[in-house]
Motif scaffolding. Structure first.
Motif, PDB file in Angstrom:
ATOM      1  N   HIS B 165       3.790  11.142  -0.045  1.00 55.95           N
ATOM      2  CA  HIS B 165       4.960  11.507  -0.441  1.00 55.95           C
ATOM      3  C   HIS B 165       5.781   9.899  -0.250  1.00 55.95           C
ATOM      4  O   HIS B 165       5.875   9.575   1.049  1.00 55.95           O
ATOM      5  N   GLY B 166       6.243   9.244  -1.163  1.00 56.06           N
ATOM      6  CA  GLY B 166       6.997   8.070  -1.113  1.00 56.06           C
ATOM      7  C   GLY B 166       6.291   6.777  -1.568  1.00 56.06           C
ATOM      8  O   GLY B 166       5.424   6.908  -2.677  1.00 56.06           O
ATOM      9  N   HIS B 167       7.200   5.514  -1.555  1.00 56.86           N
ATOM     10  CA  HIS B 167       6.574   4.443  -2.276  1.00 56.86           C
ATOM     11  C   HIS B 167       5.627   3.792  -1.619  1.00 56.86           C
ATOM     12  O   HIS B 167       5.441   3.606  -0.400  1.00 56.86           O
ATOM     13  N   MET B 168       4.312   3.602  -2.290  1.00 57.00           N
ATOM     14  CA  MET B 168       3.226   3.199  -1.456  1.00 57.00           C
ATOM     15  C   MET B 168       3.210   1.622  -1.169  1.00 57.00           C
ATOM     16  O   MET B 168       3.329   0.832  -2.258  1.00 57.00           O
ATOM     17  N   PRO B 169       2.891   1.045   0.080  1.00 58.15           N
ATOM     18  CA  PRO B 169       2.361  -0.087   0.101  1.00 58.15           C
ATOM     19  C   PRO B 169       1.231  -0.444  -0.475  1.00 58.15           C
ATOM     20  O   PRO B 169       0.041  -0.107  -0.362  1.00 58.15           O
ATOM     21  N   LEU B 170       1.280  -1.691  -1.400  1.00 57.42           N
ATOM     22  CA  LEU B 170       0.251  -2.016  -2.424  1.00 57.42           C
ATOM     23  C   LEU B 170      -0.393  -3.461  -1.899  1.00 57.42           C
ATOM     24  O   LEU B 170      -1.335  -3.549  -1.885  1.00 57.42           O
ATOM     25  N   ALA B 171       0.572  -4.022  -1.039  1.00 59.90           N
ATOM     26  CA  ALA B 171       0.000  -5.643  -0.920  1.00 59.90           C
ATOM     27  C   ALA B 171       0.690  -6.042   0.120  1.00 59.90           C
ATOM     28  O   ALA B 171       1.976  -5.801   0.477  1.00 59.90           O
ATOM     29  N   HIS B 172       0.293  -7.091   0.764  1.00 57.56           N
ATOM     30  CA  HIS B 172       1.145  -7.850   1.839  1.00 57.56           C
ATOM     31  C   HIS B 172       0.741  -9.470   1.820  1.00 57.56           C
ATOM     32  O   HIS B 172      -0.525  -9.739   1.349  1.00 57.56           O
ATOM     33  N   SER B 173       2.000 -10.067   1.669  1.00 57.65           N
ATOM     34  CA  SER B 173       1.574 -11.510   1.578  1.00 57.65           C
ATOM     35  C   SER B 173       2.131 -12.322   2.668  1.00 57.65           C
ATOM     36  O   SER B 173       2.932 -12.157   3.425  1.00 57.65           O
ATOM     37  N   ALA B 174       1.900 -13.787   2.418  1.00 59.26           N
ATOM     38  CA  ALA B 174       2.630 -14.622   3.611  1.00 59.26           C
ATOM     39  C   ALA B 174       3.933 -14.922   2.891  1.00 59.26           C
ATOM     40  O   ALA B 174       4.855 -15.318   3.678  1.00 59.26           O
ATOM     41  N   ALA B 221       6.486   0.922  -7.481  1.00 53.53           N
ATOM     42  CA  ALA B 221       8.154   1.354  -8.083  1.00 53.53           C
ATOM     43  C   ALA B 221       7.825   2.841  -7.989  1.00 53.53           C
ATOM     44  O   ALA B 221       9.070   3.485  -8.027  1.00 53.53           O
ATOM     45  N   ALA B 222       6.999   3.497  -8.675  1.00 55.22           N
ATOM     46  CA  ALA B 222       6.941   5.017  -8.628  1.00 55.22           C
ATOM     47  C   ALA B 222       6.617   5.640  -7.200  1.00 55.22           C
ATOM     48  O   ALA B 222       6.085   4.714  -6.389  1.00 55.22           O
ATOM     49  N   ALA B 223       7.052   6.863  -6.987  1.00 53.14           N
ATOM     50  CA  ALA B 223       6.748   7.305  -5.649  1.00 53.14           C
ATOM     51  C   ALA B 223       5.629   8.190  -5.665  1.00 53.14           C
ATOM     52  O   ALA B 223       5.554   9.036  -6.535  1.00 53.14           O
ATOM     53  N   ILE B 224       4.591   8.016  -5.063  1.00 56.46           N
ATOM     54  CA  ILE B 224       3.414   8.958  -4.878  1.00 56.46           C
ATOM     55  C   ILE B 224       4.007  10.344  -4.621  1.00 56.46           C
ATOM     56  O   ILE B 224       5.021  10.389  -3.599  1.00 56.46           O
ATOM     57  N   ASP B 225       3.597  11.494  -5.114  1.00 53.79           N
ATOM     58  CA  ASP B 225       4.052  12.695  -5.023  1.00 53.79           C
ATOM     59  C   ASP B 225       2.971  13.810  -4.955  1.00 53.79           C
ATOM     60  O   ASP B 225       2.555  14.193  -6.138  1.00 53.79           O
ATOM     61  N   LEU B 226       2.251  14.112  -3.812  1.00 52.74           N
ATOM     62  CA  LEU B 226       1.355  14.938  -3.848  1.00 52.74           C
ATOM     63  C   LEU B 226       1.568  16.369  -3.215  1.00 52.74           C
ATOM     64  O   LEU B 226       0.611  17.093  -2.670  1.00 52.74           O
ATOM     65  N   SER B 227       2.879  16.673  -3.166  1.00 55.41           N
ATOM     66  CA  SER B 227       3.213  17.985  -2.209  1.00 55.41           C
ATOM     67  C   SER B 227       2.774  18.994  -3.382  1.00 55.41           C
ATOM     68  O   SER B 227       2.539  20.265  -2.432  1.00 55.41           O
ATOM     69  N   ASP B 228       2.489  18.877  -4.430  1.00 53.96           N
ATOM     70  CA  ASP B 228       1.670  20.173  -5.016  1.00 53.96           C
ATOM     71  C   ASP B 228       0.429  20.299  -4.720  1.00 53.96           C
ATOM     72  O   ASP B 228      -0.186  21.276  -5.360  1.00 53.96           O
ATOM     73  N   GLN B 229      -0.135  19.560  -4.050  1.00 52.70           N
ATOM     74  CA  GLN B 229      -1.494  19.492  -3.645  1.00 52.70           C
ATOM     75  C   GLN B 229      -1.907  19.881  -2.279  1.00 52.70           C
ATOM     76  O   GLN B 229      -2.919  19.854  -1.807  1.00 52.70           O
ATOM     77  N   ILE B 230      -0.882  20.275  -1.566  1.00 52.35           N
ATOM     78  CA  ILE B 230      -0.762  20.462  -0.035  1.00 52.35           C
ATOM     79  C   ILE B 230      -1.783  21.711   0.221  1.00 52.35           C
ATOM     80  O   ILE B 230      -2.690  21.279   1.293  1.00 52.35           O
ATOM     81  N   SER B 231      -2.036  22.572  -0.607  1.00 54.27           N
ATOM     82  CA  SER B 231      -2.579  23.663  -0.259  1.00 54.27           C
ATOM     83  C   SER B 231      -4.331  23.467  -0.358  1.00 54.27           C
ATOM     84  O   SER B 231      -5.003  23.530   0.430  1.00 54.27           O
ATOM     85  N   ASP B 232      -4.558  22.708  -1.540  1.00 56.93           N
ATOM     86  CA  ASP B 232      -5.831  22.118  -1.678  1.00 56.93           C
ATOM     87  C   ASP B 232      -6.337  21.158  -0.680  1.00 56.93           C
ATOM     88  O   ASP B 232      -7.419  21.332  -0.291  1.00 56.93           O
TER      89      ASP B 232
END
Lengths: 333, 289
Positions: B165-174, B221-232
């Motif tokens: 849940h939340g905005h995913m870190p996708l990359a880091h740069s100098a 930009a979008a926030a991952i939300d896998l909260s409906d997958q918790i039981s799985d």
């Protein structure tokens, strides 16, 4: 100081060696390397010819194994290690821990180079890979300033290789998910950044729209020179500015000709030219320029000056026809 | 399912950080990661102050883990990292192989954060032999990937955490993209990230939200939300579900999930990675309440 050049096929390998490469790196024709494009790379039979040609000419040849084995499919990567060992290749360029472990255990005589995709930017990481897998060399990610390269070179337990010229990754390599966020495929998982089957160009009046999996990466005039579309080199707007701009980086290539003396003084072992996906003509032009530059420097280090002609040749084959020193230069950061 | 709160990825003023962790201390969330993972120039909360917060949270009954920098470049950053791992009390989350090396040498158990490249079982087992007790799955990997790893070795010697849940870190740069946007030099940035407590939203020229610029870090930009997958996930063998803080509300979200309640996301959602698709895709639209 080694000049290490790319080869996407046998013609490029021969060209590179004739133009003055000390060593060539290449990959197998599958997803064990991060330039897994159609029509590119080597079958085991071609690889054998490549090794033979390089060794006959007393040059080195390295196998790039810079992707990460997938669960249940590890065999393909292990076989690639075995092929390199059987052919007597001069080194393996590896990023994944399990592959380093496999190669070190099964083929201890085969030199290991830590791929840039392992993203080792500091002494701690280099020490770990040296202690555990006896790596001989590490390729540094394009995130360090020249000062940081110098500092690291003073204490490193392994030889250092740096990127000298070519398309510029601006993220810490091996840990960038921008491509998979938009397309589902990344260098680590799918074997390429911005896979070509997701790219679409569309003309709309005076504009050319560049799309990656339908996401608008850039909008340019139809006559404007554009680079290959990657997420980090797109023109976007922000909540503060509706004027589109290259928020991360514009299409440009890395060119470190002017840093050659500093890299040499820092005891950098190898200068890497990017571009296994480029043509033999690119390989020839770039290799020739860098051969001349290195020879010029070695002949008389104090008198070394970048020749205008060298930069003109390199600019022509650069993204957006422009080059940068990238992160080596602190102000770029 | 254990719900964890990841480290605060943004640059918040000290008071806001203290408010956040006060709220955490009073919440039902039992696992907390804290520390600066993005930029060594951010010193609103110094390491010693983070340690004080860590002790307070531990006194409140929380499992506390110190998160460390994802991109370690300057020798000073490596020295600081060593000091953090040597704190002598808390486990650490290594987000760079330098962190793994220091923890391994000291014999300290560690968690591998999402920016360590873990793409197969053999690599995970190697890290486990060096002291890894838990790993956070790299954000671009999927449910299928995880299932295969678990099938290969049903009795894994380490725990599994999913960035859920939340905005995913996708990359880091100098390069610092926030400073660059303001025409500032990185070394004279004036800690401009303080002005962007949720990062700076970048959209395409068709106004499609694409990225969040957070200093040297680029996020989704979008926030991952896998909260409906918790039981799985629980059935699959996932031990921890991470909520990455985007505001003080994240504590409420984590708390609700810990109680087994469903949550509504305040952001545009995505879940593509989990289902083997492009990360920004949304395959499971929110069910109307």
């Amino acid at each position: 100081m080694e000049l290490l050049c790319p080869a996407g096929n046998l013609a490029s390998l021969k060209t590179a060696i004739k133009a003055g490469a000390d060593a060539v790196y290449l990959g197998l024709k599958n997803d064990t390397n991060a330039r897994s494009f159609a029509g590119l790379n080597f079958t085991p039979a071609k690889l054998q010819q490549a090794v033979q040609f390089a060794h006959t000419n007393r040059r080195k040849v390295f196998l790039t194994l810079n992707t990460f084995p997938k669960p249940g499919e590890e065999k393909r990567w292990y076989e690639a290690v075995d092929i390199a060992a059987d052919l007597g290749m001069d080194a393996l360029i590896v990023a994944d821990l399990s592959l380093l472990d496999y190669a070190h255990t099964h083929h201890p005589q085969l030199p290991l180079h830590l791929s840039v995709q392992a993203s080792a930017t500091n002494l701690g990481a280099l020490e770990l890979y040296k202690q555990e897998f006896n790596i001989e060399r590490a390729v540094l990610p394009r995130v360090l300033s020249m000062k940081q390269v110098r500092d690291l070179a003073k204490v490193t337990p392994v030889d250092l290789e740096v990127f000298a010229f070519g398309s510029l990754c601006i993220m810490a390599e091996g840990r960038c998910h921008l491509s998979s966020y938009v397309t589902g495929q990344s260098p680590n998982t799918g074997g390429s950044c911005s896979p070509a089957n997701h790219v679409r160009w569309q003309e709309q009046g005076q504009d050319r729209l560049t799309r990656l999996n339908e996401v608008l990466i850039d909008k340019s005039g139809v006559d404007e020179q554009m680079g290959y579309p990657v997420v980090c080199k797109g023109r976007y707007i922000t909540e503060e500015s509706a004027e589109p701009s290259f928020l991360l980086e514009s299409p440009t290539s890395l060119n470190t000709l002017s840093l050659l003396p500093e890299l040499a003084k820092a005891n950098v072992t190898s200068l890497k030219i990017e571009g296994r996906q480029r043509s033999p003509a690119y390989v020839e032009q770039v290799t020739r320029v860098w051969r001349q530059a290195i020879d010029t420097y070695l002949a008389n280090p104090d008198q070394y000056q970048v020749q205008g002609e060298w930069n003109r040749v390199l600019d022509k084959v650069s993204e957006g026809q422009t080059t940068t020193l990238g992160a080596y230069e602190r102000t770029w950061q | 399912m254990n719900i964890s709160l990841g480290p605060i990825l943004y640059c918040w003023p000290k008071d806001k950080v203290l408010d956040f962790y006060n709220k955490v201390a009073q919440s039902n969330v039992n696992t907390v990661y804290l520390g600066e993972t993005v930029c060594s120039r951010r010193r609103e909360v110094k390491f010693k102050e983070y340690l004080d917060i860590a002790h307070q949270l531990q006194d409140a009954g929380k499992q506390v883990i110190i998160s460390t920098l994802a991109l370690v470049e300057a020798p000073s950053e490596y020295t600081e990292l060593k000091r953090q791992v040597e704190n002598g009390h808390f486990q650490i989350e290594a987000n760079d192989m330098a962190g793994v090396q220091v923890a391994k040498q000291l014999g300290v158990e560690f968690v591998c954060g999402p920016t360590i490249n873990n793409y197969n079982l053999a690599s995970l087992n190697k890290l486990q032999s060096w002291g890894m007790k838990r790993f956070v799955m790299p954000v671009e990997l999927s449910r299928n990937w995880l299932e295969k790893v678990i099938q290969q070795e049903p009795a894994l010697g380490f725990e599994i955490e999913v960035f859920g849940h939340g905005h995913m870190p996708l990359a880091h740069s100098a390069r610092c993209f926030t400073a660059r946007h303001k025409n500032l030099q990185k070394d004279q940035c004036g800690i401009v990230c303080l002005n962007h407590p949720k990062g700076l939203l970048a959209q395409t020229q068709e106004s499609q939200p694409l990225l969040r610029l957070n200093g040297i870090q680029t996020q989704s930009a979008a926030a991952i939300d896998l909260s409906d997958q918790i039981s799985d996930m629980q059935a699959l063998g996932v031990d921890y579900f991470r909520v990455s803080p985007s505001s003080l509300t994240s504590v409420n979200i984590a708390g609700a999930l810990q109680r087994g309640e469903s949550v509504t996301s305040p952001f545009e959602r995505c879940d593509g990675y989990w289902f083997d698709q492009a990360g920004f895709n949304l395959t499971q639209p929110e069910q109307p309440a």
